[in-house]
Motif scaffolding. Structure first.
Motif, PDB file in Angstrom:
ATOM      1  N   TYR A   1      39.368  39.773  38.358  1.00  0.00           N
ATOM      2  CA  TYR A   1      39.697  38.343  38.335  1.00  0.00           C
ATOM      3  C   TYR A   1      40.702  38.055  37.323  1.00  0.00           C
ATOM      4  O   TYR A   1      40.944  38.812  36.052  1.00  0.00           O
TER       5      TYR A   1
ATOM      6  N   SER B   1      41.269  36.823  42.542  1.00  0.00           N
ATOM      7  CA  SER B   1      40.556  37.590  42.552  1.00  0.00           C
ATOM      8  C   SER B   1      41.653  39.007  43.130  1.00  0.00           C
ATOM      9  O   SER B   1      42.582  39.008  43.248  1.00  0.00           O
TER      10      SER B   1
ATOM     11  N   ASN C   1      33.218  32.015  45.486  1.00  0.00           N
ATOM     12  CA  ASN C   1      34.737  32.456  45.099  1.00  0.00           C
ATOM     13  C   ASN C   1      35.405  30.578  45.609  1.00  0.00           C
ATOM     14  O   ASN C   1      36.913  31.432  45.383  1.00  0.00           O
TER      15      ASN C   1
END
Length: 837
Positions: A653, A667, A722
């Motif tokens: 990240y 990401s 996420n």
């Protein structure tokens, strides 16, 4: 981390430069040197070349410092158990500090009640006895104040009272000097000089007011420095005092003040009309005596403004009651030289006997020069915020002045710091347009049986713009590289030359694996405009040394060539400023405004950069591939400047925080077997109510901290799917804005860490952060936080902390201590040893 564990913080190193102003430095009778470094008063020891401490208290830049007693009265200070220090700042505030010699401790005594309305420009003093001293201060407000300080015999506080306040008209005075008049035990003489090109003499009683005595004319430009000698014997005449003055007219004048008749035989009107008055000089009366002032000598030798002159301190004879005043003057000038002047024995003509600094092309002139109390060392402080110290290592007949090591550092805001990829050194960048490397010199430490001694060991970049950000390339392959961003739209890549790699081996006493003998770049040369730095190749360097002259060079490019060399001991300023540059290997073009933030991933494959922005298009984050230095990504999320970015420790990240109060999380996906990089915006959400200044990842997981101007620190966790970053904890509100964060791991098994928090006030706090899994649901974290320690204010910065960085993000099991580095707006770089007991 167990709550029953305690933590000790020890100051390891302070690096800081001197404020670029006259009268800023003072050498005390105790042997320590004081100087102003932005809002702080810094104290350094010339024997160890270390800054010992900084004194917090001023809210404005420190203009001048003055020891009580200073080097001039060292012969009277043998029985003093405490020394005192006066410091004046740009807002007119004067603070009195107390230093206990036995305990080696500093104490804030008081702020003087009757402050000046504008910046203090000079403080001077005279020690009357062990319990009494008189000092005077002058300011841009055209007022000179005279003070009396009574020092207690017991532990009680000293008392300060204002004796007199003198108005100097429309033109302010910038320099002062005080002395007792010969033949009198109660009358003092004060000389002041400034913008009207005249020296004004005032005399007064120790308890009463000062009255104008006379004016001395001769200088044709601003008076910059004045200093009285102690009584000297000239041509068999005793009761003489010499006053030396320097000016922007490049000249130095020496004036003799002689005791004349008693007042009974003195007719002022007759004296003023006599021929002797015009030939010898003016006459004035103080108490029951009259005094005549005459010009003793005019000393010419400097080629630029002479900013400071100072008499060599008196030398004590066999017993402490007797001393003699050497006829020796130290002058410092903007022509980059300091000179020692002495009269010839036969003719009495003052001649230059020692010149130092003339070979330096880096000093850019000296703002002041000072003698050590014993007269065997001289110190200058220069335009570049630097110190230059010479010591006489010769005998009494033959002088031999050798440069000595001194502390060094930035002379403007230090904006960013980063540890070398293995923690061997600390690199910093600043608005003083330089990049500096600080390292511990272990060979020197071992010889003294001491801990590591930290020094500035290289200055890789001297730039033409203020530098805002820095990223050292991580990973274990290749050479030492860094990227920096300044007030220009270009990021620049630098690579370590062979001379630095070998110097690093000397400093750390171990051979680095990456010392590749095929590195052909020996060092770098500065360009005429101070932007790019051109490489010097080993073969080219040898060829150039065989030639002489500057044939074939453009006249605009006739700057001195650097001579990169391997350093076997900590370098001095002249070596640092010119001979330790790194060559620039690449420029990264793309941003629309000045660079603001940089970071590198932990594998050393990607660098992220951001610039100052007020729109979505300009605020994008650029990704650069290390090695090819191609732009491989442009990440859009924010509408204002991205203030800080950091990759997670597994590089999955990229976290960014911004002036728009938002945080964004991307990401980063690297396709196996190819160089292609895929990135995706995971989340963008409001993080704080004000500007977000700082962020830092937990080394053990996908949790991170953010710090803001709203005085809060928040802990977040990345959701498994996420989808967002979930707020899991907010620390108690701090007293001032949070400006810097750095998270270090303590216990991987229990996910325990310590979070260093830097505040706008300059204070630093350590917080214990525990993120253990819930026993009922392993997917849920149970966050706990507690304050471990707040650093002592005498250890901390006096202005906002700009950056914090742990030397290693994770504590080793076999070590009980870690090192934390910080930098701030007070021009200082600091390193602390944090021990977990």
């Amino acid at each position: 981390m167990n709550n029953n564990k305690s933590v000790e913080v020890e100051r390891v190193f302070i690096g800081g430069g001197c404020n670029r102003i006259v009268n800023n430095v003072s050498w005390g009778a105790c042997g320590l040197i004081s100087f102003g470094s932005q809002n702080a008063v810094s104290i350094f020891c010339p024997q160890t070349a270390k800054i010992l401490t900084t004194l917090p208290g001023h809210k404005a830049s420190v203009n001048c410092t003055h020891w009580l007693p200073n080097n001039k009265f060292a012969f009277k200070a043998n029985l003093w158990k405490k020394q005192y220090l006066l410091s004046g700042d740009a807002e007119g505030v004067i603070i009195l500090w107390e230093y206990s010699l036995a305990e080696n401790k500093w104490r804030y005594v008081s702020q003087l009640v009757q402050s000046h309305k504008k910046g203090v420009t000079c403080i001077t003093s005279i020690v009357i006895s062990e319990t009494e001293a008189i000092f005077a201060s002058t300011s841009s407000d055209c007022v000179v104040n005279v003070w009396k300080i009574v020092l207690p015999a017991s532990e009680a506080d000293c008392t300060v009272s204002c004796l007199d306040s003198l108005s100097t008209g429309l033109k302010p005075m910038v320099t002062l000097s005080l002395m007792e008049l010969p033949g009198s035990t109660t009358y003092l003489l004060m000389a002041m000089g400034g913008l009207d090109n005249k020296i004004h003499l005032y005399c007064g009683d120790r308890t009463g007011q000062f009255v104008r005595a006379c004016e001395l004319k001769g200088h044709t430009d601003w008076i910059r420095s004045l200093d009285f000698s102690l009584p000297v014997s000239i041509n068999g005449e005793s009761h003489n005092i010499l006053l030396v003055s320097s000016s922007q007219d490049k000249g130095i004048r020496i004036w003799k003040i002689t005791l004349c008749d008693s007042v009974e035989n003195f007719d002022k009107k007759k004296a003023e009309n006599s021929l002797a008055y015009y030939i010898k000089g003016p006459v004035f009366v103080a108490g029951s005596f009259s005094y005549q002032v005459s010009l003793e000598s005019l000393v010419i030798g400097h080629e630029d403004w002479v900013y400071s002159v100072e008499w060599q301190p008196p030398i004590v004879k066999d017993n402490n009651n007797s001393y003699y005043q050497p006829q020796s003057i130290l002058s410092a000038s903007m022509d980059k030289t300091m000179m020692i002047w002495q009269p010839e024995r036969t003719t009495g003509i003052w001649v230059n006997v020692v010149t130092v600094g003339e070979l330096s092309h880096s000093a850019l002139g000296f703002y002041g020069g000072h003698w050590s109390p014993n007269g065997n060392s001289i110190l200058a402080h220069g335009y570049g915020g630097s110190f230059h110290l010479w010591k006489n290592v010769g005998d009494q007949i033959h002088n031999n002045w050798k440069p000595q090591k001194v502390p060094s550092g930035h002379f403007a805001d230090v904006t960013d710091i980063a540890w070398g990829r293995c923690g061997e050194y600390l690199m910093s960048v600043s608005h003083d347009q330089t990049t500096r490397i600080f390292g511990s010199w272990q060979m020197e430490a071992n010889s003294k049986g001491d801990d590591d001694t930290w020094h500035e060991i290289a200055r890789p970049q001297v730039h033409g713009h203020d530098i805002n950000c820095l990223a050292i390339i991580q990973g274990n392959k290749g050479n030492h590289k860094f990227v920096c961003g300044a007030d220009e739209k270009v990021a620049r890549v630098f690579e370590a030359p062979l001379s630095f790699l070998k110097t690093l081996n000397h400093a750390t006493s171990r051979v680095h694996d990456d010392l590749q003998l095929d590195v052909q770049v020996l060092g770098a040369n500065m360009s005429a405009l101070g932007l790019s730095q051109k490489p010097i190749y080993a073969q080219a360097s040898r060829d150039a040394s065989e030639k002489s002259g500057n044939e074939g060079f453009d006249a605009l490019e006739t700057i001195p060539d650097a001579v990169p060399s391997v350093l076997t001991e900590p370098p001095i300023e002249e070596q640092l400023a010119w001979h330790t540059l790194w060559p620039e290997s690449h420029k990264l073009y793309g941003h629309g405004n000045e660079l603001f933030s940089l970071c590198c991933d932990h594998q050393g494959k990607l660098v992220a950069s951001s610039c100052k922005a007020q729109s979505l298009a300009v605020a994008e984050i650029w990704l650069w591939e290390v090695g090819t230095w191609k732009a491989v990504g442009r990440l859009q999320a924010h509408s204002l400047t991205v203030t800080r970015m950091e990759f997670s420790h597994d590089d999955k990240y990229l976290l960014a925080v911004s002036r728009d109060r938002q945080l964004s999380l991307f990401s980063i996906d690297r396709t196996d077997g190819s160089d292609q990089i895929n990135y995706q915006l995971v989340t963008k959400q409001e993080a704080h109510k004000r500007i977000v200044w700082a962020c830092s990842w937990n080394p053990f997981g996908h949790q991170f901290a953010t710090g803001s101007r709203d005085k809060t620190v928040k802990i977040w966790a990345v959701q498994k799917d996420n989808s967002c970053a979930q707020l899991i904890m907010t620390l108690p509100t701090f007293k001032t804005s949070v400006t810097a964060l750095s998270w270090a791991g303590l216990d991987r098994k229990n996910n325990d860490g310590v979070l260093a928090v830097g505040l706008e006030s300059g204070l630093i706090e350590l917080w214990s952060i525990s993120l253990r899994k819930s026993e009922q649901d392993l997917a849920v974290l149970v966050p706990k936080a507690s304050l471990i320690i707040q650093f002592d204010t005498f250890m901390c910065h006096v202005s906002p902390v700009n950056r914090l960085a742990w030397r290693n993000a994770e504590k080793n099991d076999d070590s009980d201590s870690m090192q934390l580095a910080s930098c701030g707006a007070d021009h200082c770089v600091r390193i602390f040893n944090v021990s977990f007991l």
